[in-house]
Motif scaffolding. Structure first.
Motif, PDB file in Angstrom:
ATOM      1  N   TYR A 183       0.842  -1.212   0.000  1.00  0.00           N
ATOM      2  CA  TYR A 183       0.000   0.000   0.000  1.00  0.00           C
ATOM      3  C   TYR A 183       0.867   1.247   0.000  1.00  0.00           C
ATOM      4  N   VAL A 184       1.475   1.568  -1.114  1.00  0.00           N
ATOM      5  CA  VAL A 184       1.548   0.795  -2.345  1.00  0.00           C
ATOM      6  C   VAL A 184       2.995   0.742  -2.785  1.00  0.00           C
ATOM      7  N   LEU A 185       3.326  -0.279  -3.581  1.00  0.00           N
ATOM      8  CA  LEU A 185       4.669  -0.347  -4.132  1.00  0.00           C
ATOM      9  C   LEU A 185       4.903   0.831  -5.061  1.00  0.00           C
ATOM     10  N   SER A 186       6.059   1.454  -4.947  1.00  0.00           N
ATOM     11  CA  SER A 186       6.453   2.518  -5.865  1.00  0.00           C
ATOM     12  C   SER A 186       7.067   1.868  -7.105  1.00  0.00           C
ATOM     13  N   ALA A 187       6.417   2.027  -8.241  1.00  0.00           N
ATOM     14  CA  ALA A 187       6.843   1.333  -9.455  1.00  0.00           C
ATOM     15  C   ALA A 187       8.307   1.562  -9.836  1.00  0.00           C
ATOM     16  N   PRO A 188       8.881   2.767  -9.621  1.00  0.00           N
ATOM     17  CA  PRO A 188      10.284   2.950 -10.003  1.00  0.00           C
ATOM     18  C   PRO A 188      11.276   2.151  -9.163  1.00  0.00           C
ATOM     19  N   ASN A 189      10.845   1.605  -8.020  1.00  0.00           N
ATOM     20  CA  ASN A 189      11.791   0.953  -7.117  1.00  0.00           C
ATOM     21  C   ASN A 189      12.111  -0.490  -7.477  1.00  0.00           C
ATOM     22  N   ARG A 190      11.392  -1.059  -8.440  1.00  0.00           N
ATOM     23  CA  ARG A 190      11.618  -2.459  -8.810  1.00  0.00           C
ATOM     24  C   ARG A 190      11.304  -2.641 -10.285  1.00  0.00           C
ATOM     25  N   THR A 191      11.941  -3.618 -10.900  1.00  0.00           N
ATOM     26  CA  THR A 191      11.583  -3.940 -12.272  1.00  0.00           C
ATOM     27  C   THR A 191      10.247  -4.681 -12.284  1.00  0.00           C
ATOM     28  N   PRO A 192       9.513  -4.615 -13.383  1.00  0.00           N
ATOM     29  CA  PRO A 192       8.262  -5.362 -13.457  1.00  0.00           C
ATOM     30  C   PRO A 192       8.450  -6.856 -13.213  1.00  0.00           C
ATOM     31  N   GLY A 193       9.532  -7.409 -13.729  1.00  0.00           N
ATOM     32  CA  GLY A 193       9.780  -8.831 -13.523  1.00  0.00           C
ATOM     33  C   GLY A 193      10.027  -9.179 -12.068  1.00  0.00           C
ATOM     34  N   GLN A 194      10.727  -8.312 -11.357  1.00  0.00           N
ATOM     35  CA  GLN A 194      10.973  -8.543  -9.934  1.00  0.00           C
ATOM     36  C   GLN A 194       9.668  -8.527  -9.154  1.00  0.00           C
ATOM     37  N   VAL A 195       8.792  -7.553  -9.453  1.00  0.00           N
ATOM     38  CA  VAL A 195       7.508  -7.487  -8.766  1.00  0.00           C
ATOM     39  C   VAL A 195       6.684  -8.737  -9.036  1.00  0.00           C
ATOM     40  N   ALA A 196       6.665  -9.180 -10.291  1.00  0.00           N
ATOM     41  CA  ALA A 196       5.902 -10.378 -10.633  1.00  0.00           C
ATOM     42  C   ALA A 196       6.420 -11.599  -9.878  1.00  0.00           C
TER      43      ALA A 196
END
Length: 262
Positions: free
Chosen positions: A66-79
């Motif tokens: 609540y909530v992840l900041s998109a710039p802090n991780r790659t999309p693949g890492q989040v997935a």
């Protein structure tokens, strides 16, 4: 505006140790809260490991970022992380994402990453949503780009509004979302966060709001008065998912008991 039943979440990001943290998760579950939500700042616990610890000691409590900041991780890492936590929690994980709160660029810099322009951050947010499968997606949105993305892709939307925002301001932002989502709007669950409840507000919050307990981010009154305010807000604005600062978890529990599922 919506027939969705109420549900409630607790926003927490710190504890003195592991035992205190897991006790908080168990207590939230016993009090009837639907979700435990962890922010994404370098001043709080890292979301994924702290939510995994909470998942291990609970059975019905849902877990969310609540909530992840998109710039802090790659999309693949989040997935990767989201899929792992979904599995370890037996499907109780909800992924909250945003393009970065005000001031989040300091955290991004400390992590050795580039925060990017607003347009670049929303593009990263869109890429992250597309990379993740099988979990409900909450999107925090305020600006037109993020609202447009939330209208198309989110399951849950929380409007990134200041604590002191009025109901009319919140309604105007929801009208924007309504226009953008069109036929999808009834599918969206609308979340709003409460920074505090009652009259005893912390000094930092009083400074932020100019000394007066005002705005949709603060709820005052008796249990019945607070419950009635939330009923009216749901009727007018469609807000059925309410999250609360963990400092007020116990004080707000009677409202949760009264409204959950209604």
């Amino acid at each position: 505006m919506t027939t969705r039943p109420f549900r409630f979440g607790v926003v927490a990001g710190n504890a003195p140790g592991g035992e205190s943290w897991t006790a908080l998760a168990r207590r939230a579950e016993r009090l009837g809260y639907a979700t435990l939500l962890v922010p994404d700042t370098l001043g709080t616990f890292a979301p994924f490991p702290s939510l995994a610890a909470a998942a291990a000691v609970t059975t019905t409590l849902r877990l969310g970022t609540y909530v992840l900041s998109a710039p802090n991780r790659t999309p693949g890492q989040v997935a990767w992380e989201a899929n792992t936590l979904r599995t370890l929690s037996d499907g109780r994980f909800e992924l909250g994402l945003g393009a970065g709160r005000p001031g989040a660029e300091a955290d991004t810099s400390r992590l050795g990453l580039l925060h990017g322009t607003p347009s670049e951050r929303v593009s990263r947010l869109a890429e992250t949503i597309d990379a993740v499968e099988g979990v409900p997606i909450l999107v925090a949105a305020a600006g037109p780009r993020a609202l447009r993305l939330a209208a198309r892709k989110a399951d849950i939307v929380t409007l990134a509004m200041p604590v002191q925002a009025s109901e009319d301001q919140l309604a105007a932002k929801l009208d924007e979302l309504y226009e953008l989502a069109a036929d999808r709007f009834p599918q969206l669950e609308i979340n709003a966060n409460l920074a505090a409840v009652g009259e005893d507000l912390p000094p930092w919050l009083l400074r932020q709001i100019g000394g007066e307990p005002r705005g949709t981010g603060i709820l005052t009154g008796s249990v019945e008065e607070m419950a009635e305010t939330l009923r009216k807000r749901r009727d007018r604005l469609g807000v059925s998912y309410v999250s609360i600062n963990a400092d007020y978890m116990e004080a707000f529990a009677p409202v949760v008991e009264r409204l959950t599922g209604t």
